[in-house]
Write an enzyme that holds these catalytic residues in place. Structure first.
Site, mmCIF file in Angstrom:
data_model
loop_
_atom_site.group_PDB
_atom_site.id
_atom_site.type_symbol
_atom_site.label_atom_id
_atom_site.label_comp_id
_atom_site.label_asym_id
_atom_site.label_seq_id
_atom_site.Cartn_x
_atom_site.Cartn_y
_atom_site.Cartn_z
ATOM 1 N N HIS A 1 1.054 -1.332 0.132
ATOM 2 C CA HIS A 1 -0.204 0.020 0.220
ATOM 3 C C HIS A 1 0.876 1.401 -0.012
ATOM 4 O O HIS A 1 1.874 1.310 0.769
ATOM 5 C CB HIS A 1 -0.978 -0.002 1.177
ATOM 6 C CG HIS A 1 -1.793 1.293 1.313
ATOM 7 N ND1 HIS A 1 -2.972 1.243 0.549
ATOM 8 C CD2 HIS A 1 -1.818 2.414 1.834
ATOM 9 C CE1 HIS A 1 -3.603 2.294 0.803
ATOM 10 N NE2 HIS A 1 -2.860 2.981 1.772
ATOM 11 N N ASP B 1 -14.778 2.593 7.715
ATOM 12 C CA ASP B 1 -13.857 3.799 6.981
ATOM 13 C C ASP B 1 -14.287 4.510 5.978
ATOM 14 O O ASP B 1 -14.077 5.736 5.779
ATOM 15 C CB ASP B 1 -12.537 2.839 6.540
ATOM 16 C CG ASP B 1 -11.475 3.836 5.877
ATOM 17 O OD1 ASP B 1 -11.095 4.535 6.644
ATOM 18 O OD2 ASP B 1 -11.155 3.668 4.852
ATOM 19 N N ARG C 1 -14.375 12.985 7.400
ATOM 20 C CA ARG C 1 -13.035 13.422 7.631
ATOM 21 C C ARG C 1 -12.704 14.579 6.557
ATOM 22 O O ARG C 1 -12.275 15.734 6.850
ATOM 23 C CB ARG C 1 -12.171 12.430 8.015
ATOM 24 C CG ARG C 1 -12.382 11.828 9.282
ATOM 25 C CD ARG C 1 -11.471 10.504 9.342
ATOM 26 N NE ARG C 1 -10.158 10.997 9.208
ATOM 27 C CZ ARG C 1 -9.146 10.063 8.505
ATOM 28 N NH1 ARG C 1 -9.453 9.237 7.921
ATOM 29 N NH2 ARG C 1 -7.965 10.550 8.246
ATOM 30 N N SER D 1 -7.407 4.090 9.206
ATOM 31 C CA SER D 1 -8.123 4.073 8.051
ATOM 32 C C SER D 1 -7.331 3.089 7.114
ATOM 33 O O SER D 1 -7.982 2.260 6.392
ATOM 34 C CB SER D 1 -8.365 5.528 7.619
ATOM 35 O OG SER D 1 -8.585 5.544 6.098
ATOM 36 N N LYS E 1 -8.443 -1.084 6.125
ATOM 37 C CA LYS E 1 -8.694 -1.755 4.687
ATOM 38 C C LYS E 1 -7.756 -2.763 4.423
ATOM 39 O O LYS E 1 -8.347 -3.828 3.892
ATOM 40 C CB LYS E 1 -8.778 -0.515 3.737
ATOM 41 C CG LYS E 1 -9.615 0.293 3.788
ATOM 42 C CD LYS E 1 -9.611 1.701 2.716
ATOM 43 C CE LYS E 1 -8.458 2.511 3.161
ATOM 44 N NZ LYS E 1 -8.876 3.999 2.814
HETATM 45 N N1 URA Z 1 -5.626 7.028 2.770
HETATM 46 C C1 URA Z 1 -6.692 6.321 3.495
HETATM 47 O O1 URA Z 1 -6.982 5.462 2.983
HETATM 48 N N2 URA Z 1 -6.976 7.071 4.547
HETATM 49 C C2 URA Z 1 -6.460 8.249 5.057
HETATM 50 O O2 URA Z 1 -7.018 8.737 6.120
HETATM 51 C C3 URA Z 1 -5.563 8.888 4.344
HETATM 52 C C4 URA Z 1 -5.055 8.374 3.326
#
Ligand code: URA
Length: 434
Positions: free
Chosen positions: A82, A161, A168, A183, A187
């Site tokens: 990621h 999320d 947010r 966050s 995932k």
């Molecule tokens: N990427 C995400 O998936 N979440 C965040 O809070 C910031 C970047």
């Protein structure tokens, strides 16, 4: 339990318990806790912060708020990667076939572009017919058969999320370490991989502008991964200028393919080899990173990574011909040169501005509903430290709309600054958190 009491507790500097965080996440996901109360809670967290345990509870509650992908039908260790997002970040396109060609099972979830940063799914759609909307069964079968599959994030994966991120985004509560870490990791945990390699970007094109913040975020995410029983490594890499030279969907695909053919830019290749060596090592295919790096270099030298990319594109409905003939990728109608306004060394590039130029050309979304133009973008000729004569080409703009190209060109020039003295460049890889 009442949300009001939890907001007050956090506002007054308190620490939320596991039960309280679970109550809050499940209530918000189901719609019982309204947006305005959750917004107040996010702002309280933004100011007061969360400790490691609270962050872990929040991550786990969000990961379990929807489906947890079951990858047990895939043999061996499943590895995911990621990136926290950047400009010209086409890493997954090159890295995943390299790693898969070493025998690693890459089961990857990807996203679309966000703000000034691009997304892997948009880039992959430059291959005609390619789709990441595949079933869990096909995803599993493809990883087993060819070693790689990439899926889009479904609505059922970490829905807490998804909802919270939207909130947010509009309440100025994105840039909080615990909230970003939970966050991203919620995932990644929900998508089931055994090992996760994180590319945490820092610099003007990144979310974490300051290096120290990027290190803190990296540590937090690695810790979360470990506490959730996954192997995790983070690489902190430079995003103070675009990665490689190409910015824009199909242009980046072309650069990713060139890299698999052995003609890649140094910074981009270095990133793929560094991230890849941890993926190969965590995946159990090499005894250390040195051995893994050699294996990865070999996949470029013998063409196996390029062939793996073609196999992967075809398996997800795309036309593999474009892998071997990049002229078949979407092409822009116009290509304009941007001349340097003065002679000198390139001192700095405001990297997020370059991402915005690509967006202005149509390469990203201005609103959630925008259609993107896969062909447009920029190809830099000069990067930090390079010397340029006045009038020499700084970059090529690829566009389909002359008005947009003019506006993007003007903004592009302002993103560059020059100096008369040679420029010292810092290291590209800033550090590793294991
Ligand atoms: N990427 C995400 O998936 N979440 C965040 O809070 C910031 C970047």
């Amino acid at each position: 339990m009442r949300m009001y009491d939890l907001i007050m507790k956090k506002r007054n500097g308190g620490t939320l318990t596991k039960e309280e965080i679970e109550y809050m996440v499940s209530g918000f996901t189901s719609g019982q806790i309204p947006d305005y109360q959750m917004s107040a809670m996010m702002m309280a967290i933004y100011f007061v912060g969360m400790d490691r345990e609270e962050t872990l509870y929040l991550t786990m509650a969000m990961a379990h708020s929807g489906d947890m992908l079951d990858l047990s039908k895939i043999d061996g260790i499943k590895v995911d990667k990621h990136s926290t997002g950047g400009v010209g970040d086409k890493t997954s396109l090159t890295l995943t076939p390299m790693v898969a060609a070493c025998g690693i099972k890459v089961a990857k979830m990807s996203g679309r572009g966000l703000g000034h940063t691009g997304g892997t799914i948009d880039k992959l759609e430059s291959f005609e017919g390619f789709s990441t909307e595949i079933s869990e069964e096909q995803f599993t079968a493809n990883v087993n058969k060819i070693g790689i599959a990439i899926m889009g994030q479904t609505a059922d994966l970490a829905p807490a999320d998804k909802k919270l991120y939207g909130l947010r985004d509009v309440t100025a509560t994105v840039d909080n370490m615990s909230l970003i870490a939970s966050s991203i990791m919620s995932k990644k945990l929900a998508s089931g991989a055994d090992a996760i390699v994180l590319d945490v970007k820092t610099g003007s094109g990144a979310f974490m502008k300051e290096e120290a913040d990027a290190f803190d975020l990296a540590k937090e995410m690695v810790e979360l991964g470990k506490n959730a029983g996954r192997k995790a490594v983070a690489v902190i890499s430079d995003m103070d200028q675009p990665l490689g030279y190409a910015v824009g969907n199909a242009l980046e695909v072309k650069e990713a393919i060139e890299t698999l053919k052995g003609n890649g830019p140094d910074d981009f290749l270095e990133l793929c080899l560094t991230l890849g060596s941890y993926m190969v090592e965590l995946g159990g295919m090499a005894k250390d990173e040195k051995e893994a790096r050699k294996m990865l270099e070999q996949t470029i030298a013998d063409g196996s990574a390029l062939n793996k990319l073609a196999e992967f594109i075809e398996a997800q409905g795309g036309s593999k011909e474009a892998v071997f003939n990049t002229d078949l990728l979407p092409q822009a109608g116009f290509i304009d040169k941007i001349p340097a306004p003065r002679a000198g060394y390139v001192e700095k590039i405001a990297c997020d501005e370059i991402g915005i130029c690509s967006l202005m050309l149509g390469g990203g979304r201005e609103t959630k509903e925008s259609e993107i133009d896969l062909a447009v973008g920029l190809v830099l000729e000069k990067k930090v430290g390079d010397y340029v004569e006045e009038g020499e080409t700084l970059a090529f703009l690829h566009g389909n709309d002359k008005q947009k190209m003019e506006a993007a060109g003007e903004r592009f020039i302002k993103a560059y600054s020059f100096t008369d003295a040679p420029v010292e460049k810092g290291p590209f890889i800033k550090g590793i958190i294991r």
